[in-house]
Design a protein around this motif. Structure first.
Motif, short mmCIF file in Angstrom:
data_model
loop_
_atom_site.label_atom_id
_atom_site.label_comp_id
_atom_site.label_asym_id
_atom_site.label_seq_id
_atom_site.Cartn_x
_atom_site.Cartn_y
_atom_site.Cartn_z
N GLU A 1 -6.39 -8.44 3.36
CA GLU A 1 -6.99 -8.23 2.03
C GLU A 1 -6.24 -7.19 1.21
N ASP A 2 -5.89 -6.06 1.86
CA ASP A 2 -5.26 -4.98 1.09
C ASP A 2 -3.87 -5.38 0.59
N ARG B 1 -4.46 -7.44 -2.47
CA ARG B 1 -4.75 -6.52 -3.59
C ARG B 1 -3.47 -5.91 -4.12
N HIS C 1 -1.64 -8.00 -6.40
CA HIS C 1 -2.29 -8.06 -7.70
C HIS C 1 -1.98 -6.88 -8.61
N THR C 2 -1.65 -5.74 -8.02
CA THR C 2 -1.49 -4.54 -8.87
C THR C 2 -0.19 -4.60 -9.65
N ASN D 1 -11.61 -14.72 -4.12
CA ASN D 1 -12.34 -13.87 -3.18
C ASN D 1 -12.71 -14.62 -1.92
#
Ligand SMILES: Nc1ncnc2c1ncn2[C@@H]1O[C@H](COP(=O)(O)OP(=O)(O)O)[C@@H](O)[C@H]1O
Ligand SMILES: [Mg+2]
Length: 359
Positions: free
Chosen positions: A32-33, A36, A39-40, A178
Motif C-alpha cells: 500500500e505505501d 501511495r 501517487h505523490t 482502494n
C-alpha cells in the motif's frame, strides 16, 4: 466494456494461463505505501534503490546554457537551490525507504537475466522513455523501474481510474483503486523489432482484424509477407488463445519474428480505451456485427501501411511531456527540478548502463 473485461486483461489474471507463449515475467504485489508513493508528486527515489541510473536532468536546465558543465554535482544542486530561491524553512521531499520491495525487485531482475521491461497491472510507462538513459524502458535496478513508473501518465491512469470507461463503473462504488491490488510486472527484456509487432481484434471468439502495431511507418517486409503473417497469427490464435481467454471480445498483441514464430505480448479490453490503430472502432463494431464485406468474411481483415502516403502520425505525441516536465519547463514547480537534480547526484560516478544485445 465491463469492469470484469478490464480485470481479465490485467497481467496477473492472464499470465498463468499463457506463460508458455509469452515472455518470462515475474509479478510482484505492491505494498500500500508504495502505491501511495507512486501517487505523490515529485520524483524522489527511495534510498537504496539506485544502480547506474542516468537521468536527463541536465537537459532540463531552463536557460540551456552550458556554464553548469564545469560544476560538480553537489555544487550544481546548490546553484539550483539558490537560483530558485528556496525558502530556508522549506522541507524538501524526503526519499522514502522500501527496503523489502527493493530486495524483491533486485532478485527478480537477476532471475530474469539482469534487464527487465516494467509494467503495472495493465500499462507500461512507455510515455516516459524520455527520462531513461537510452530512451527505452530497459531497467536493471529498482530505481530505474520506480523513476519510469513515477514519470508516466499511463501508469497514473492505471492507478487513478482503471475502470472509468466501463459501462458498469460507478464512481461511488467500491471498484476503485482502494479495492484494487496493484502489482509490479517485470518482464524479461527482449529487443523487439517494432516491424514484427501486430495487434489482433477478437469479437465473439472470432479473430476479425489484424494490423501492424506501429502504424507510423512503412515496413516493406510486412507488405511482402502479408499472407504468411496472417496465416501464422491465425494459427497461433486458434491453437493458443481462442479457447483459453475468458471473454469472447478482446484485443491481443503479438510479436511474429522473421522466422514466423508468434509470441503473445499483451491483452487489452475490446473497446475505445484500446487504441484501434489502423482500424476505427466504428469499423471494428461494423465488422463484428457481421459485415457483408466479402474480403472480411473468412479470414481476418489485415491492415498494414502499404505506401509512404498511408502512415499515421505518432502514437504518443500527446504524452511526450508528462505533467512533471510541463511544470518544470513552465517554471511552476522548482521542487520537481530539484528532485531531478538529486537523482543526477545520486547516480553520478556510477553511470554504467546495459546494452541491448538480446536480438
Ligand atoms: N519484454 C519486453 N522487452 C522489451 N520491450 C518490450 C517488452 N514487452 C513489450 N515491449 C515493448 O513495449 C511495447 C508496449 O508493451 P505492452 O506490454 O503492450 O505495454 P502497453 O500495454 O503499455 O502497451 C510493445 O509494443 C513492445 O514494443
Ligand atoms: Mg497493452
Amino acid at each position: 466494456m465491463k469492469i470484469s473485461d478490464v480485470l481479465n486483461c490485467s497481467f496477473a489474471a492472464w499470465y498463468g494461463t499463457f506463460q508458455r507463449v509469452t515472455f518470462k515475467s515475474i509479478v510482484i504485489p505492491l505494498p500500500e505505501d508504495f502505491v501511495r508513493y507512486l501517487h505523490t508528486d515529485g520524483i524522489v527515489l527511495p534510498d537504496g534503490s539506485q544502480c547506474g541510473l542516468y537521468t536527463k536532468s541536465k537537459n532540463l536546465a531552463m536557460d540551456g546554457d552550458d556554464d553548469d558543465e564545469d560544476l560538480r554535482d553537489d555544487d550544481l544542486m546548490k546553484k539550483y537551490e539558490n537560483d530558485w530561491q528556496v525558502p530556508s524553512n522549506t522541507e524538501i521531499a524526503k526519499a522514502p525507504d522500501f527496503g523489502e520491495l527493493d530486495e524483491t525487485v533486485k532478485t527478480a531482475i537477476t532471475s530474469l537475466g539482469g534487464k527487465v521491461f516494467p509494467k503495472l497491472n495493465w500499462s507500461s510507462p512507455k510515455d516516459a522513455n524520455w527520462i531513461s538513459f537510452n530512451r527505452t524502458l530497459m531497467c536493471s535496478c529498482p530505481s530505474e523501474v520506480y523513476l519510469l513508473l513515477k514519470s508516466s501518465e499511463f501508469i497514473a491512469h492505471d492507478l487513478d481510474q482503471p475502470f472509468v470507461h466501463c459501462d458498469d463503473y460507478d464512481s461511488s462504488s467500491a471498484a476503485d483503486r482502494n479495492s484494487m491490488s496493484y502489482c509490479l510486472v517485470l518482464r524479461q527484456w527482449q529487443s523487439i523489432d517494432p516491424s514484427c509487432e501486430f495487434r489482433c481484434f477478437v469479437n465473439k471468439n472470432r479473430l476479425i482484424g489484424i494490423c501492424q502495431r506501429n502504424s507510423t511507418k512503412l515496413y516493406p517486409h510486412i507488405v511482402e509477407e502479408k499472407v504468411a503473417i496472417l496465416k501464422d497469427i491465425v494459427t497461433f490464435f486458434e491453437k493458443e488463445i481462442s479457447s483459453k481467454f475468458p471473454d469472447p471480445d478482446y484485443v491481443f498483441d503479438v510479436v511474429r519474428n522473421r522466422k514466423g514464430k508468434v509470441i503473445l505480448l499483451d491483452f487489452n479490453p475490446w473497446g475505445r480505451v484500446t487504441d484501434s490503430l489502423m482500424f476505427t472502432w466504428d469499423d471494428l463494431e461494423h465488422m463484428a456485427a457481421g459485415s457483408q464485406d466479402s474480403s472480411c468474411q473468412q479470414l481476418p481483415c489485415f491492415h498494414c501501411v502499404e505506401s509512404e502516403d498511408g502512415v499515421q502520425c505518432s502514437d504518443y505525441g500527446n504524452y511526450a511531456f508528462p505533467k512533471d516536465i510541463r511544470d518544470l519547463t513552465a517554471g511552476e514547480d522548482p521542487f520537481k527540478l530539484m528532485d531531478l537534480m538529486k537523482l543526477k547526484i545520486q547516480s553520478s560516478g556510477d553511470g554504467s548502463s546495459s546494452s541491448e544485445d538480446d536480438y
